[in-house]
Enzyme design. Structure first.
Site, short mmCIF file in Angstrom:
data_model
loop_
_atom_site.label_atom_id
_atom_site.label_comp_id
_atom_site.label_asym_id
_atom_site.label_seq_id
_atom_site.Cartn_x
_atom_site.Cartn_y
_atom_site.Cartn_z
N CYS A 125 0.86 -1.18 0.00
CA CYS A 125 0.00 0.00 0.00
C CYS A 125 0.90 1.24 0.00
CB CYS A 125 -0.93 0.09 1.19
SG CYS A 125 -2.09 -1.25 1.31
N TRP A 139 -2.82 -2.73 -1.60
CA TRP A 139 -2.52 -4.15 -1.75
C TRP A 139 -3.28 -4.83 -0.62
CZ3 TRP A 139 -0.42 -8.10 1.14
CH2 TRP A 139 -0.03 -9.25 0.43
N ASN A 169 -1.28 2.61 5.60
CA ASN A 169 -0.42 1.51 5.13
C ASN A 169 0.05 0.75 6.37
OD1 ASN A 169 3.06 1.50 4.12
ND2 ASN A 169 1.59 -0.13 3.97
N GLY A 170 -0.26 -0.54 6.43
CA GLY A 170 0.14 -1.33 7.59
C GLY A 170 -0.98 -2.28 7.97
N GLU A 224 16.01 -18.65 -8.77
CA GLU A 224 15.66 -17.31 -9.26
C GLU A 224 14.92 -17.39 -10.60
OE1 GLU A 224 15.35 -14.56 -8.06
OE2 GLU A 224 15.43 -13.11 -9.68
N LYS A 278 11.17 -16.01 -11.24
CA LYS A 278 10.82 -15.00 -12.26
C LYS A 278 9.64 -15.48 -13.10
CE LYS A 278 12.28 -12.10 -11.10
NZ LYS A 278 13.14 -12.09 -9.95
N GLU A 312 6.32 -15.55 -11.12
CA GLU A 312 5.80 -14.22 -10.78
C GLU A 312 5.06 -13.57 -11.93
OE1 GLU A 312 9.67 -12.53 -9.55
OE2 GLU A 312 8.51 -11.61 -7.97
C1 F6R Z 1 11.03 -11.03 -6.92
C2 F6R Z 1 10.77 -9.95 -6.01
C3 F6R Z 1 10.54 -10.27 -4.57
C4 F6R Z 1 11.52 -9.44 -3.73
C5 F6R Z 1 11.24 -9.65 -2.24
C6 F6R Z 1 12.23 -8.89 -1.38
O1 F6R Z 1 11.12 -10.60 -8.23
O2 F6R Z 1 10.76 -8.83 -6.38
O3 F6R Z 1 10.71 -11.62 -4.33
O4 F6R Z 1 12.82 -9.81 -4.07
O5 F6R Z 1 9.95 -9.22 -1.95
O6 F6R Z 1 12.15 -7.53 -1.58
P1 F6R Z 1 13.32 -6.57 -1.14
O7 F6R Z 1 14.53 -6.93 -1.92
O8 F6R Z 1 12.82 -5.19 -1.46
O9 F6R Z 1 13.53 -6.78 0.33
#
Ligand code: F6R
Length: 634
Positions: free
Chosen positions: A2, A75, A101-102, A506, A510, A513
């Site tokens: 959010c 969200w 947000n929260g 990874e 990808k 997602e």
């Molecule tokens: C994958 C992706 C998420 C973030 C995860 C951590 O493409 O974007 O899996 O990697 O939510 O987010 P950060 O790196 O911002 O802590």
């Protein structure tokens, strides 16, 4: 998750809030709304399900005039994404509006009490209790009412509140969700993230936990829990606004994949000076780093995968034991860390709630904590003992790509530096490593150039995947028992070994997602311990098999998959004649590179493959369903 945004000043607030929400859309995009104060005896709101574009269209048809407004992009946590659950929320009289947000953890009890007292709830959200509480305590002073309401709340929040009775004023508060104040010439702004403020100002103040913020057109005031004024100077933020454009690419994701060689070059230029590695912003002294007996890496998602790759680099180059934990597991496990542990938290956003909590856990156990993070002055950067920035520029696409390789680059450099500090690397070896590192962006560029050259073939392969995928699904769900003989399949299996195993995870992430196709990443050695049961001619098996110490083992795995009719998509080193002989279709090549550095190259075709498949499937690549760029709730 959010995003909240607010403006009060001399300009048309509705347009500014929409612009701000668009910048925050990466934080959530299932619904959005705006509340405008316009001198009438009630607050007017517009909200809608879907992306900000829909809210913009609604406001174009039914504009809201006014110079003070708050907005929200959602969200969903409590309540489905629909118009009722979209923020802002109003009290019974529509005189107070709140965006949040929260998560309010005790909202159930509060709601029961408030309903008993006559509050009429319109949504299923936890947020709505806030507005009814503020209304309950409102006795002619919004700030006092918010301060009193906060005492009843348990959970996390960044909130902004306006009242029709106090024109030109926004009251905001923060607890464990980000909140930034932006100071401009013709008004004051607040937002969940600096990037939403940079269209208007470079002067920002980060609000801290337990603080409240009172904004008017020309003034701002921050106070702590005890209502004591807080005097904090604004900081200047330098950020390249160009980064937030697509630069001719059809999607941010593709643009960000293509930015990787330039980011690697910039990191090396900034960090490697005169053959020495420098992290000027890291406040932790080298001697403190050298004293660490072990490293614990914590992170989520893609950042976690960068941590897994880094484990190999740290152990090989600095000969220090490393464990890698997903932050959400680390924080609740009473982990064994202490003064001899270096906790490295990796995060693109610097706001991931679990990673932040992990750092707090590490600090409470006297560990030395540092973060490798992309967003300047983010919560993690401010809370850890030290920070190294990846300086990869804003990553807009929800699926992370350039942040991943930038994180790996910083972590490799740190591993080399630790290797030197711990006297595990001779100067000659350091020079060899840096030489190869400096050459890496060129090699990465070659992978991208090859993609550009062969785009048609990539698209054709993606079409093949699409066609076969749908055939298989049809077969699986067929009512004809003859056709249904096959296993469910229609999924992707990613296999890698050693330092390329994390890239198998990874690559699978990808694809999942952005194209919503089931995909699993495995260490190839585990294949016989289960996943091999899935293999027939249906799944695609992406085999990451560059030249390496385990190449022969990968070759055997490929033989085994082939023997069972699996469709192999190999990633090999240029000049490899063995694997392409076994599986000539869909071969993806990378230039020759040492095994240590190979993950920087093997990940690029994996990113491109996910991108091409999602594009072929017609998915919303930059904003996939249910996801948000910054996960600020547990
Ligand atoms: C994958 C992706 C998420 C973030 C995860 C951590 O493409 O974007 O899996 O990697 O939510 O987010 P950060 O790196 O911002 O802590």
């Amino acid at each position: 998750m959010c995003g909240i945004f607010g403006y009060t000043g001399g300009r048309d607030a509705q347009a500014l809030v929409i612009q701000g929400l668009k910048r925050l859309e990466y934080r959530g995009y299932d619904s959005s709304g705006v509340a405008v104060q316009n001198g009438f005896d009630r607050i007017h709101i517009r909200k809608t399900q879907g992306k900000i574009k829909k809210l913009e269209e609604l406001l174009a048809k039914h504009p809201l005039k006014g110079k003070t407004a708050i907005g929200h992009t959602r969200w969903a946590t409590h309540g489905v994404p629909n118009e009722e659950n979209a923020h802002p929320h109003l009290d019974n009289e529509s005189q107070i509006a709140v965006v949040h947000n929260g998560i309010i953890e005790n909202f159930g009890d509060l709601k029961k009490t408030l309903e008993g007292e006559g509050a009429r709830f319109q949504s299923q959200t936890d947020t709505e209790v806030i507005v009814h509480l503020v209304a309950k305590y409102y006795k002619g002073n919004l700030e006092n009412a918010v301060r009193r309401a906060l005492k009843d709340l348990k959970g996390t929040y960044a909130i902004a509140v306006i009242s029709s009775k106090e024109p030109g004023k926004i009251v905001a508060a923060k607890m464990d969700s980000p909140l930034v104040l932006g100071l401009a010439k013709n008004g004051n702004f607040l937002a969940s993230d600096v990037s939403a403020l940079l269209d208007h100002t470079d002067d920002v103040i980060f609000v801290e936990n337990g603080e409240m913020l009172i904004l008017t057109e020309n003034t701002y005031r921050i106070s702590d829990r005890a209502d004591k004024p807080v005097n904090r100077k604004p900081v200047k933020i330098a950020w390249d606004r160009e980064q937030a454009q697509k630069g001719g690419h059809p999607h941010f994701m593709l643009k960000e994949i293509f930015e990787q060689p330039a980011i690697l070059t910039a990191i090396l230029k900034e960090r490697v000076i005169g053959g020495k590695i420098r992290f000027d912003e890291l406040k932790i002294p080298a001697a403190r780093l050298a004293r660490a007996k072990r490293i614990v890496i914590i992170a989520c998602g893609t950042s976690y995968h960068a941590g897994l790759v880094a484990k190999y680099a740290f152990e090989e180059l600095a000969r220090i034991p490393v464990s890698v934990d997903t932050s959400s597991e680390f924080r609740y496990r009473d982990p064994l860390v202490g003064p001899d542990t270096l906790v490295i938290a990796i995060s693109q956003s610097g706001e991931t709630a679990d990673t932040l909590a992990g750092v707090r856990e590490g600090k409470s156990k006297k560990a030395c904590t540092m973060t490798v993070c992309n967003v300047l002055a983010s919560s993690l950067a401010r809370e850890a003992h030290g920070v190294i920035y990846t300086h990869a520029g804003s990553e807009i696409a929800v699926a992370s790509t350039k942040a991943y390789t930038a994180q790996m680059a910083i972590l490799y450099l740190l591993a080399i530096q630790l290797g030197v500090l711990r006297k595990k690397l001779a100067p000659k070896r350091v020079q060899q490593l840096l030489k190869e590192f400096l050459h890496l962006p060129l090699l990465m560029q070659r992978v991208l150039d090859d993609y550009k050259k062969d785009q048609k073939e990539w698209a054709q392969n993606a079409r093949d995947f699409n066609r076969r995928y749908h055939d298989q699904l049809e077969r699986y769900f067929s009512t004809d028992p003859e056709k249904r003989k096959r296993s469910p399949s229609g999924f992707f299996l990613y296999l890698g070994r050693n330092i390329n195993y994390p890239n198998a995870l990874e690559g699978a992430l990808k694809l999942k997602e952005i194209s919503y196709i089931p995909a699993e990443g495995y260490p190839a050695g585990e294949m016989k311990h289960g996943p091999i049961a899935l293999i027939d001619e249906n799944p695609w098996v992406i085999c990451i098999a560059p030249q390496s110490a385990t190449y022969d083992k990968m070759l055997s795995n490929i033989q085994e998959i082939r023997a069972r009719g699996g469709c192999i998509v190999p990633i090999v080193t240029e000049g490899d004649t063995e694997i392409p002989k076994l599986s000539p279709m869909y071969v993806m090549e990378i230039p020759k590179v040492s095994e240590l550095f190979s993950p920087f190259l093997t990940v690029v075709p994996l990113q491109l493959l996910a991108y091409c498949v999602a594009r072929e499937f017609g998915e919303d690549i930059d904003q996939p369903r249910n996801l948000a760029k910054s996960v600020t709730v547990e």
